[in-house]
Design a protein around this motif. Sequence first.
Motif, PDB file in Angstrom:
ATOM      1  N   PHE A 151       0.861  -1.179   0.003  1.00  0.00           N
ATOM      2  CA  PHE A 151       0.321  -0.086   0.070  1.00  0.00           C
ATOM      3  C   PHE A 151       0.606   1.152  -0.072  1.00  0.00           C
ATOM      4  O   PHE A 151      -0.002   2.498  -0.635  1.00  0.00           O
ATOM      5  CB  PHE A 151      -1.337   0.095   1.050  1.00  0.00           C
ATOM      6  CG  PHE A 151      -2.358  -1.027   1.387  1.00  0.00           C
ATOM      7  CD1 PHE A 151      -2.990  -0.673   0.296  1.00  0.00           C
ATOM      8  CD2 PHE A 151      -2.416  -1.944   1.828  1.00  0.00           C
ATOM      9  CE1 PHE A 151      -4.069  -1.714  -0.322  1.00  0.00           C
ATOM     10  CE2 PHE A 151      -3.202  -3.159   2.006  1.00  0.00           C
ATOM     11  CZ  PHE A 151      -4.142  -2.270   1.109  1.00  0.00           C
ATOM     12  N   THR A 152       1.944   1.460   0.780  1.00  0.00           N
ATOM     13  CA  THR A 152       2.584   1.837   0.288  1.00  0.00           C
ATOM     14  C   THR A 152       3.768   2.188  -0.667  1.00  0.00           C
ATOM     15  O   THR A 152       3.798   4.204  -0.968  1.00  0.00           O
ATOM     16  CB  THR A 152       4.284   2.415   1.732  1.00  0.00           C
ATOM     17  OG1 THR A 152       3.462   1.988   2.880  1.00  0.00           O
ATOM     18  CG2 THR A 152       4.711   3.394   1.696  1.00  0.00           C
ATOM     19  N   ARG A 158       1.012   4.758  -2.831  1.00  0.00           N
ATOM     20  CA  ARG A 158       0.889   6.325  -1.912  1.00  0.00           C
ATOM     21  C   ARG A 158       2.480   6.965  -2.985  1.00  0.00           C
ATOM     22  O   ARG A 158       2.349   7.867  -3.704  1.00  0.00           O
ATOM     23  CB  ARG A 158       1.360   6.537  -1.052  1.00  0.00           C
ATOM     24  CG  ARG A 158       1.728   7.670  -0.445  1.00  0.00           C
ATOM     25  CD  ARG A 158       0.255   8.621  -1.094  1.00  0.00           C
ATOM     26  NE  ARG A 158       0.356  10.022  -0.604  1.00  0.00           N
ATOM     27  CZ  ARG A 158       0.912  10.751  -1.186  1.00  0.00           C
ATOM     28  NH1 ARG A 158       1.225  10.741  -2.423  1.00  0.00           N
ATOM     29  NH2 ARG A 158       1.685  11.642  -0.320  1.00  0.00           N
ATOM     30  N   GLY A 183      -2.302  11.041   2.876  1.00  0.00           N
ATOM     31  CA  GLY A 183      -3.217  10.049   1.409  1.00  0.00           C
ATOM     32  C   GLY A 183      -4.161  10.935   0.457  1.00  0.00           C
ATOM     33  O   GLY A 183      -4.466  12.161   1.666  1.00  0.00           O
ATOM     34  N   ASP A 238      -5.319   8.236  -3.700  1.00  0.00           N
ATOM     35  CA  ASP A 238      -4.404   6.878  -2.592  1.00  0.00           C
ATOM     36  C   ASP A 238      -5.808   6.155  -2.292  1.00  0.00           C
ATOM     37  O   ASP A 238      -5.707   5.725  -2.138  1.00  0.00           O
ATOM     38  CB  ASP A 238      -3.119   7.777  -2.018  1.00  0.00           C
ATOM     39  CG  ASP A 238      -2.655   8.458  -3.106  1.00  0.00           C
ATOM     40  OD1 ASP A 238      -2.461   8.492  -3.579  1.00  0.00           O
ATOM     41  OD2 ASP A 238      -1.956   9.998  -2.344  1.00  0.00           O
ATOM     42  N   GLY A 247      -6.559   2.806  -3.085  1.00  0.00           N
ATOM     43  CA  GLY A 247      -5.566   1.823  -2.051  1.00  0.00           C
ATOM     44  C   GLY A 247      -6.993   0.886  -1.852  1.00  0.00           C
ATOM     45  O   GLY A 247      -6.598  -0.459  -1.428  1.00  0.00           O
ATOM     46  N   MET A 296      -3.888  -0.570   4.742  1.00  0.00           N
ATOM     47  CA  MET A 296      -4.184   0.448   3.858  1.00  0.00           C
ATOM     48  C   MET A 296      -4.409   2.164   4.685  1.00  0.00           C
ATOM     49  O   MET A 296      -3.660   2.595   4.160  1.00  0.00           O
ATOM     50  CB  MET A 296      -5.461   0.064   2.720  1.00  0.00           C
ATOM     51  CG  MET A 296      -5.963   1.463   2.088  1.00  0.00           C
ATOM     52  SD  MET A 296      -6.683   2.796   2.100  1.00  0.00           S
ATOM     53  CE  MET A 296      -8.488   2.126   2.661  1.00  0.00           C
ATOM     54  N   LEU A 305      -0.994   4.818   3.550  1.00  0.00           N
ATOM     55  CA  LEU A 305      -1.075   5.414   3.091  1.00  0.00           C
ATOM     56  C   LEU A 305      -1.383   7.011   3.739  1.00  0.00           C
ATOM     57  O   LEU A 305      -0.826   7.797   3.306  1.00  0.00           O
ATOM     58  CB  LEU A 305      -2.578   5.700   2.049  1.00  0.00           C
ATOM     59  CG  LEU A 305      -3.339   4.016   1.257  1.00  0.00           C
ATOM     60  CD1 LEU A 305      -4.307   4.531   0.779  1.00  0.00           C
ATOM     61  CD2 LEU A 305      -1.856   4.433   0.150  1.00  0.00           C
ATOM     62  N   HIS A 306      -1.288   7.062   5.173  1.00  0.00           N
ATOM     63  CA  HIS A 306      -1.534   8.219   5.226  1.00  0.00           C
ATOM     64  C   HIS A 306      -0.536   8.150   6.690  1.00  0.00           C
ATOM     65  O   HIS A 306      -0.653   9.366   7.218  1.00  0.00           O
ATOM     66  CB  HIS A 306      -3.569   8.415   6.876  1.00  0.00           C
ATOM     67  CG  HIS A 306      -3.594   8.659   5.637  1.00  0.00           C
ATOM     68  ND1 HIS A 306      -4.378   9.164   5.011  1.00  0.00           N
ATOM     69  CD2 HIS A 306      -5.557   7.986   5.562  1.00  0.00           C
ATOM     70  CE1 HIS A 306      -4.989   9.103   3.968  1.00  0.00           C
ATOM     71  NE2 HIS A 306      -5.913   7.900   4.456  1.00  0.00           N
TER      72      HIS A 306
END
Length: 720
Positions: A535-536, A539, A610, A614, A618, A666, A670-671
Amino acid sequence: MRSNVRTWARLSILCLLAVVLASLAPIKAAAEVTYGTFTKDSFGHQIITQPAYTPYKMIGTELTVPDSEDPSIQVPSPLQKPSDVFIDDKDNIYIADTGNNRIVKFNPEGEFLRYYQLEDNALNGPQGVFVTDNGDIFIADTGNKRVVRLSQEGELLNEYHRPESRNVPETLKFDPTKVVVDKRGYIYIVTMGGYYGMVQLDPDGEFKRFYGANAAPFSFMDAIKRAIYTREMYENETSKIPPSINNATIDHEGFIYTVTSGEGVSSQQIKKLNYQGENILAQYSKFGTAKQSFGEYNRFDARFVDGVSMQPQIIDVAVDQEGNFTVLDSYYTYLSQYDASGNLLFYWGGPSSAATSQLGLIKTPSAIEINSKGDLFVLDSQENMLQAYRLSEFGALVHHANRLTQQGRYVESEEPWEEVLRLNSEYLPAILGLARVAYKKEDYEKAAELFKRAGNAVGYSESFWQIRLQWFQKRFSIFANTVIIIAVLFFILRRLSRKWNVKRLWQQGMRGNRMALLDQLKQTLVIIRHPVDGFTALRYENKGSYLSAFILLAATSTALVATETTTSFAFNPVPPSSINIGSVLLPFFGVWFGFVVCNYLVSSIYHGEGRFKDVFVGSAYALVPFIIVGLPLAILSNIMTHAEGTIYDYLQNGMYIWLALMFIWMVQALHNYSVGETMLNIILSIFALMILAVLIFLIFGLTNELIVFIYEVYQEVVLR
């Protein structure tokens, strides 16, 4: 010649009229039944049936007593708020005439025989009556807080007051309302508000125990409170007491049926108790569990309070010689009949006219009983009379077929069940009865078809297990040879792949033809193996795009629809006609897209890194478990039965857990959140999603009202 012609013409007209009247006779007979009769299919849909019972008599409307001034004159003495009715083994009828403080006895034809009244210590509001096989009459003398035992001649034999025992709590209020006696002479007393259970006395009148007590309600919130509250806090909570038993009866085999009703009682209103007080209606049967919620009514008669549908209030139950039991509902005034296993046969009744008395309709039902012929008797405490019903031809046919089925004589039941199904092609017990016949005759294909038609997933699974077993036995040699061939081929191919280094050649070929979209779709494999890193990469390395996300959403849609339509009936017992693609996809993707929007908005406020793209991409990649597990599991279910249900449930629950973890990973990746920040973000996103759903509901509701208002204004302008 003319006279002969006239004679023949008259005869022809008379014959024609006879045919017309004969054809109208059944319609007239059916019209005499002032209520509808229904049953339900296995999906809960209401089905209209032919009348199962027809009313034929009102009893107790012409009672008299000698005049106090001139005993030679009889004056009317109607029943006053009668509470209970009992029919002995000779079909004599006894009514607890509560308002007149007496017991009234009728013969089997409903003709008055005598009154039972105690002269020295008069009855006071008796609410229950029971007669043993030897003729002794037990009366729940509620106002005097006792149970009295009389002989057939009316002689007082015994009195039973509040039992004196150290096992009887001080809080017990001994106000008997009903009483039953088993063949051993043990006495079971229902007391007003007695949540301890029925008071059981031995033949000598000594306290034995509390029998058949209900369990105290225990909700999910109670479990949470017990887990997090301290002992002092939990003790300050309002104590939970079991609902009290309201009524009881006993069948010819000695099983005691209890009735429980009241606020919050929605299941096990009827219990069939054995000697140890265990509810055998709740036990498992070969083709599924019996019904646990009792009391039916016409859905068009449903009443609502504050938008909530009111539930039936069962007040009594009667059991016939075959074990079929009929329950009486005081709220909707419906009678519901079930077989000995608790499966619904019929329900009928409905509200009566307030102005007149109607044969077959009850205004305020208070008790129900059944005689040895199967005739039902329902006591009306408002009309102060007893209504009698007898089995119709259709009802008798159903009882005959069901009796053979309950006795395990399936083959003999085939013909009557086929006749029932001919008369009513949607009658569920007939379909189930014929399914059992086919299963007994080892026609498992037909049995599976009938069980599926009846909506019985357990019976369908049992039949399919036999079909699968026979299919496998016939092809065992083919399977054995196929396994050997596959093993040999696998060994050969493995040796060849090592010799020619096939894997390296394939990778070289793919390296030259690699495309960006293919790389993005292959990112799902990375996410499966290393979710946080995968997931990284979405992004920070642009490993995903809107196009790949839409492809995954399309694949998820396919998996969802296929799961709904392909899953075996054994694990998804819904009628095919109820499956709608829109109803499957719209709620799912509505929630999914709502979560995307809410998560992005929350993360924008809560220091998330994110972008909307994204989160959108995601969240699409996080749906991969549906594709990888859901679709194969749906296909695999078609070769599984309930015997492998544990495996099916394990895979399905594992898929949902995996899906939840994918969304957690996720959001975290992402965040760039910590674990605590991730969980807080998801909780806030779900809360925001709930608020969004309420707002959408309000907007649509107000928009609809606005459209209606504009249309009405338009109509006013046009009409004027």
